[in-house]
Design a protein around this motif. Structure first.
Motif, short mmCIF file in Angstrom:
data_model
loop_
_atom_site.label_atom_id
_atom_site.label_comp_id
_atom_site.label_asym_id
_atom_site.label_seq_id
_atom_site.Cartn_x
_atom_site.Cartn_y
_atom_site.Cartn_z
N ARG A 69 56.07 98.39 52.40
CA ARG A 69 56.70 98.24 53.72
C ARG A 69 55.65 98.33 54.82
NH1 ARG A 69 58.17 101.15 57.80
NH2 ARG A 69 57.40 103.06 56.83
N ALA A 70 54.68 99.29 54.67
CA ALA A 70 53.62 99.41 55.67
C ALA A 70 52.77 98.14 55.73
CB ALA A 70 52.75 100.63 55.36
N ARG A 71 52.45 97.57 54.53
CA ARG A 71 51.66 96.34 54.50
C ARG A 71 52.43 95.18 55.16
NH1 ARG A 71 47.18 93.76 55.25
NH2 ARG A 71 46.98 91.83 54.00
N LEU A 72 53.70 95.13 54.91
CA LEU A 72 54.53 94.07 55.49
C LEU A 72 54.57 94.20 57.01
CD1 LEU A 72 56.40 91.67 55.06
CD2 LEU A 72 58.30 93.28 54.79
N GLU A 73 54.64 95.42 57.51
CA GLU A 73 54.64 95.62 58.95
C GLU A 73 53.33 95.15 59.57
OE1 GLU A 73 55.50 99.69 59.64
OE2 GLU A 73 57.67 99.49 59.31
N GLU A 74 52.20 95.38 58.88
CA GLU A 74 50.92 94.89 59.39
C GLU A 74 50.92 93.36 59.49
OE1 GLU A 74 47.91 96.41 56.88
OE2 GLU A 74 48.20 98.53 57.48
N LEU A 75 51.39 92.69 58.40
CA LEU A 75 51.43 91.23 58.42
C LEU A 75 52.35 90.70 59.52
CD1 LEU A 75 51.60 90.53 54.56
CD2 LEU A 75 49.60 90.30 56.07
N VAL A 76 53.49 91.34 59.68
CA VAL A 76 54.44 90.91 60.73
C VAL A 76 53.83 91.08 62.11
CG1 VAL A 76 56.66 91.43 61.82
CG2 VAL A 76 56.49 91.28 59.33
N GLY A 77 53.07 92.21 62.31
CA GLY A 77 52.43 92.45 63.61
C GLY A 77 51.40 91.37 63.93
N ALA A 78 50.58 90.99 62.92
CA ALA A 78 49.56 89.96 63.15
C ALA A 78 50.21 88.62 63.48
CB ALA A 78 48.66 89.84 61.92
N ARG A 79 51.23 88.27 62.72
CA ARG A 79 51.93 87.01 62.97
C ARG A 79 52.59 87.00 64.35
NH1 ARG A 79 51.59 81.79 62.25
NH2 ARG A 79 53.64 80.74 62.12
N THR A 80 53.08 88.15 64.77
CA THR A 80 53.72 88.24 66.08
C THR A 80 52.71 88.01 67.19
OG1 THR A 80 55.34 89.81 65.19
CG2 THR A 80 55.07 89.75 67.58
N GLN A 81 51.49 88.56 67.08
CA GLN A 81 50.46 88.34 68.09
C GLN A 81 50.07 86.86 68.17
OE1 GLN A 81 47.23 90.97 67.18
NE2 GLN A 81 48.40 92.85 67.68
N LEU A 96 51.93 84.28 67.42
CA LEU A 96 53.03 83.56 68.07
C LEU A 96 53.03 83.79 69.58
CD1 LEU A 96 55.95 84.16 65.54
CD2 LEU A 96 54.74 82.01 65.98
N GLN A 97 52.66 84.97 70.00
CA GLN A 97 52.62 85.26 71.44
C GLN A 97 51.54 84.43 72.12
OE1 GLN A 97 52.07 89.49 71.62
NE2 GLN A 97 54.28 89.96 71.36
N ARG A 98 50.37 84.28 71.48
CA ARG A 98 49.32 83.46 72.07
C ARG A 98 49.77 82.01 72.16
NH1 ARG A 98 46.14 86.80 68.70
NH2 ARG A 98 46.08 85.15 67.10
N THR A 99 50.41 81.50 71.09
CA THR A 99 50.90 80.11 71.10
C THR A 99 51.93 79.89 72.22
OG1 THR A 99 50.55 80.00 68.71
CG2 THR A 99 51.98 78.31 69.72
N ASN A 100 52.79 80.86 72.39
CA ASN A 100 53.82 80.77 73.44
C ASN A 100 53.16 80.74 74.82
OD1 ASN A 100 55.93 80.70 71.66
ND2 ASN A 100 56.21 82.93 71.67
N GLU A 101 52.10 81.50 75.02
CA GLU A 101 51.43 81.53 76.31
C GLU A 101 50.79 80.17 76.61
OE1 GLU A 101 50.30 82.95 79.90
OE2 GLU A 101 51.64 83.89 78.41
N GLN A 102 50.16 79.52 75.57
CA GLN A 102 49.59 78.20 75.76
C GLN A 102 50.67 77.18 76.14
OE1 GLN A 102 47.48 77.30 72.18
NE2 GLN A 102 45.87 78.85 72.51
N LEU A 103 51.81 77.27 75.46
CA LEU A 103 52.91 76.35 75.77
C LEU A 103 53.39 76.53 77.20
CD1 LEU A 103 54.99 76.46 72.47
CD2 LEU A 103 53.63 74.56 73.34
#
Length: 602
Positions: free
Chosen positions: A484-496, A498-505
């Motif tokens: 679960r902890a590893r999954l939370e790390e992966l989800v956090g990285a993917r979220t960051q 996506l946030q950068r992509t959204n800012e470019q858009l």
């Protein structure tokens, strides 16, 4: 309290309530019907009296209408010949028609001739002054809409009420002008009221309205007659009933209260009938109750009593093989005896099955992988499956239970302190006792082991403890937590990301909106310029036409030069018009392009 005594009380109370309800209902219905009948009879007698009184008044009116329109009466008012009086109005006429007075008035309303008669002494009397004032001062008695009309009614004098009737004096054919008025009357005194009362077989009394000395019942009846009805009925006493009615005078004003009294024979008959009916009902109810209790005791209570004795004997001996003696008749009691015997047979079989079940449960407890043991408040414990305890680390459990850990102490805090305590794991109110769960660890040769302990109340000051090895489950939970902890790390990285992509858009969308705004401003400015070109030619040609006109009017070389310059200016304007046409094509192209661009942008 035994069943017989309860049934006697129930039957007695039921009979008393039934008698009370019966008496209340019959008193309200039967006696109420007699009261209604009595009131209707009283009203009928009052109506009879009022009808007779109305007939008396009608007879006076008939006499006035018979004597007034006559030729001899018409002549008497002219010549005053007393032979007419002696011939038609002698003592026999007054006695036979029960007249107290007659008055002839002339057209001016003065008394032409008057005569009074005392019906008690059968003697003629002078007309009382009060009657003179009544007949001369009462315009109603002398006012007629036509010659064949008449007037009748009651008048209240200081000496008492009087019935009067009047008619205009004319010829027998009602021809000619009336020569006066004939008034006849009769005193409504006690003798007249008594005579009418005897005809209706009832006692009648009259009272002037609003008289201070009137009885209280008359004053109360006066209020009811003014507000409710024309006839008021009210019991006058337990033995008499009274009816009240009003009499109005010529001016439609109530002047008299008529009171009639009748014996309450109908009510007395209704009361006697109700008493006889109630007594008969009581006798019938008592006979029914005695018969019912006798049959109930012989057919139900005695067999139930014997059945209760036999059941109590079996309960004391606890002999499930014993059976009840079943009666010969088939009824509810014999059915109950058979059912009890079937129940005893079933209990006997259940007892055998219970013994087998206990043996089976012991075998199951030995095979259960968990440790089961009972723990008392003092910390003493008894193992149910010693083999399982050895496999789970019995020594650690013994130490744990022997140390009286806090969880076990807290469990005993909620144990009910009843005399016998809960049985079968239930609370005193029938609810299942709660289960207390906690975990603990034991260190052994194989490393750290995890155990789950369940505690449930099983008796007074004791609990049932169930211990289970949950080491494998704990290890699986730890591994799951790492995933679960590893999954939370992966989800956090993917979220960051996506946030950068959204800012470019968002930046790109902002730039496109800015360019669109600039395009719109340029297009609007082009449209304004083209519109200015469209009207610029007209603005130049108008003053140019004026200049050309002025040049044509003048002569000389200057006018020739002006016309040449005007032609050049007109040529320039033509070029501007052709340029405007080209610009209009450009604007149409931009409009189509801009509209398509906006639709694609949407």
């Amino acid at each position: 309290m035994d069943l017989r005594r309860k049934l006697l009380i129930i039957v007695g109370v039921t009979l008393v309530c039934t008698l009370i309800a019966f008496y209340a209902i019959t008193h309200g219905i039967v006696l109420g019907a007699f009261v209604t009948l009595e009131e209707r009879n009283t009203q009928q007698n009052m109506n009879r009296f009022m009808n007779l009184l109305s007939e008396d008044l009608s007879s006076l009116d008939t006499m006035a209408r018979a004597w007034a329109p006559r030729d001899d009466t018409y002549t008497f008012l002219r010549d005053g010949n007393l032979q007419y009086i002696d011939k038609n109005f002698g003592p026999d006429t007054f006695k036979s028609n029960r007249l107290n007075f007659m008055v002839f008035l002339n057209t001016s309303g003065s008394i032409f001739y008057a005569k009074a008669f005392n019906l008690t002494t059968n003697q003629e009397e002078p007309l009382p002054e009060i009657l003179e004032g009544m007949v001369t001062g009462n315009q109603v008695l002398r006012s007629f809409p036509q010659n064949n009309a008449s007037m009748s009614g009651f008048l209240m004098l200081s000496e008492g009420p009087v019935m009067v009737a009047s008619a205009p004096i004319t010829t027998k054919n009602y021809d000619g002008v009336s020569r006066g008025t004939l008034i006849v009357g009769r005193f409504l005194d006690e003798s007249e009221i008594r005579r009418i009362g005897q005809l209706t077989n009832q006692q009648v009394m009259i009272y002037p309205r609003s008289e201070a000395g009137s009885p209280a019942d008359v004053r109360a009846a006066q209020v009811e007659l003014d507000t409710n009805s024309s006839i008021y009925i009210q019991p006058d006493s337990p033995t008499t009933i009274a009816g009240y009615a009003q009499i109005e005078d010529l001016y439609a004003t109530p002047i008299l209260i008529i009171k009639t009294q009748l014996p309450r024979e109908i009510y007395a008959q209704g009361q006697a009938t109700l008493d006889y009916f109630t007594l008969s009902y009581i006798v019938l109810v008592l006979i029914f109750a005695i018969t019912f209790l006798y049959l109930l005791d012989s057919s139900i209570l005695s067999p139930i009593s014997r059945l209760s004795t036999d059941v109590k004997r079996i309960g004391m001996t606890r002999d499930l093989s014993a059976r009840l003696k079943v009666g010969k008749e088939e009824n509810e009691v014999t059915n109950l005896q058979e059912n009890i015997n079937k129940t005893l047979a079933a209990l006997e079989k259940a007892q055998g099955r219970l013994q087998k079940s206990e043996e089976k449960n012991r075998a199951l407890l030995s095979a259960v992988p968990d440790l089961l043991c009972q723990v008392k408040r003092e910390g003493i414990h008894e193992e149910f499956n010693a083999t399982t305890a050895a496999e789970l680390g019995a020594m650690a459990l013994h130490e744990l239970l022997g140390n009286e850990i806090e969880e076990i102490k807290e469990t005993f805090e909620v144990i009910p302190q009843g005399a016998n305590g809960p049985e079968g794991g239930e609370m005193g109110n029938g609810e299942i006792s709660p289960v207390f769960i906690f975990e603990y660890t034991v260190s052994g040769k194989g490393g750290l082991r995890y155990y789950e302990m369940r505690l449930v109340v099983s008796g007074k000051d004791e609990v049932l403890a169930i211990a289970r090895d949950i080491t494998d489950r704990k290890q699986a939970e730890d591994e799951l937590e790492r995933y679960r902890a590893r999954l939370e790390e992966l989800v956090g990285a993917r979220t960051q990301e996506l946030q950068r992509t959204n800012e470019q858009l968002r930046q790109e969308i902002f730039q496109r909106k800015l360019i669109e705004a600039q395009k719109r401003e340029a297009y609007e400015q082009i449209e304004k310029n083209i519109e200015q070109f469209a009207i610029l030619g007209d603005h130049i040609r108008n003053p140019l036409a004026v200049i050309v006109g002025l040049a044509d009017l003048s002569e000389g070389t200057s006018s020739v030069k002006i016309l040449e310059q005007a032609k050049m200016i007109d040529g320039i304007i033509d070029q501007l018009d052709r340029g405007w046409i080209e610009s209009e094509k450009v604007r149409e192209f931009l409009r189509r392009y801009y509209s398509n661009d906006k639709e694609s942008g949407k």
